[in-house]
Motif scaffolding. Structure first.
Motif, short mmCIF file in Angstrom:
data_model
loop_
_atom_site.label_atom_id
_atom_site.label_comp_id
_atom_site.label_asym_id
_atom_site.label_seq_id
_atom_site.Cartn_x
_atom_site.Cartn_y
_atom_site.Cartn_z
N ALA A 33 -19.69 11.02 28.27
CA ALA A 33 -20.67 10.66 27.84
C ALA A 33 -21.86 11.41 27.34
CB ALA A 33 -21.11 9.08 27.63
N ARG A 37 -25.03 12.35 24.55
CA ARG A 37 -26.22 12.14 25.70
C ARG A 37 -27.14 13.33 24.63
NH1 ARG A 37 -30.00 12.21 29.11
NH2 ARG A 37 -31.41 10.69 29.06
N ALA A 61 -32.34 4.07 23.75
CA ALA A 61 -30.36 3.76 23.36
C ALA A 61 -29.06 4.03 24.37
CB ALA A 61 -29.63 4.46 21.92
N TRP A 62 -29.62 4.78 25.31
CA TRP A 62 -28.78 6.19 26.10
C TRP A 62 -27.91 4.99 27.26
CZ3 TRP A 62 -24.15 7.52 24.65
CH2 TRP A 62 -23.69 8.70 23.58
N THR A 63 -29.49 4.57 27.60
CA THR A 63 -30.08 4.35 28.66
C THR A 63 -29.54 2.56 28.88
OG1 THR A 63 -32.33 5.39 29.07
CG2 THR A 63 -32.11 3.49 29.93
N ALA A 64 -29.77 1.77 27.87
CA ALA A 64 -28.97 0.73 26.95
C ALA A 64 -27.68 0.80 27.46
CB ALA A 64 -29.77 -0.03 26.22
N VAL A 65 -27.05 1.76 27.24
CA VAL A 65 -25.07 1.94 27.39
C VAL A 65 -25.21 2.11 28.12
CG1 VAL A 65 -24.80 1.37 25.18
CG2 VAL A 65 -25.23 3.86 25.57
N ASN A 66 -26.04 2.74 30.21
CA ASN A 66 -25.81 3.25 31.17
C ASN A 66 -25.30 4.17 31.13
OD1 ASN A 66 -26.35 2.67 33.82
ND2 ASN A 66 -24.65 2.20 34.45
N VAL A 67 -26.22 4.98 30.17
CA VAL A 67 -25.60 6.30 30.37
C VAL A 67 -26.70 7.53 30.39
CG1 VAL A 67 -25.06 8.41 28.61
CG2 VAL A 67 -23.83 6.46 28.77
N ARG A 68 -27.35 7.76 31.61
CA ARG A 68 -28.27 8.79 32.23
C ARG A 68 -28.31 10.06 32.22
NH1 ARG A 68 -32.22 3.88 33.52
NH2 ARG A 68 -30.00 2.35 33.27
#
Length: 68
Positions: A33, A37, A61-68
């Motif tokens: 992912a 991102r 949005a990426w942070t909200a689905v825990n992708v950093r």
């Protein structure tokens, strides 16, 4: 139907300079992912600038689905 608070029809994208040509390329399907991102953040930065509201929304949005 307008997207909530945007003033644009649902699914529409605001452009900073109407009529400006945009070139998009299709990348191979990534294995993680993190790659999509990075690609979407680069696209948002290219289209709207890295300090834009749109860039911030993509990052959030990426942070909200825990992708950093």
């Amino acid at each position: 139907m307008a997207a909530s608070g945007s003033g644009h029809p649902a699914g529409a994208v605001r452009t900073t300079r109407p009529g400006t040509p945009v070139t998009l390329t299709r990348a191979a399907i990534p294995a993680t992912a993190k790659e999509p991102r990075t690609a979407t953040l680069m696209a948002a930065a290219g289209l709207y600038g890295p300090g834009s509201i749109e860039y911030g929304r993509v990052a959030a949005a990426w942070t909200a689905v825990n992708v950093r």
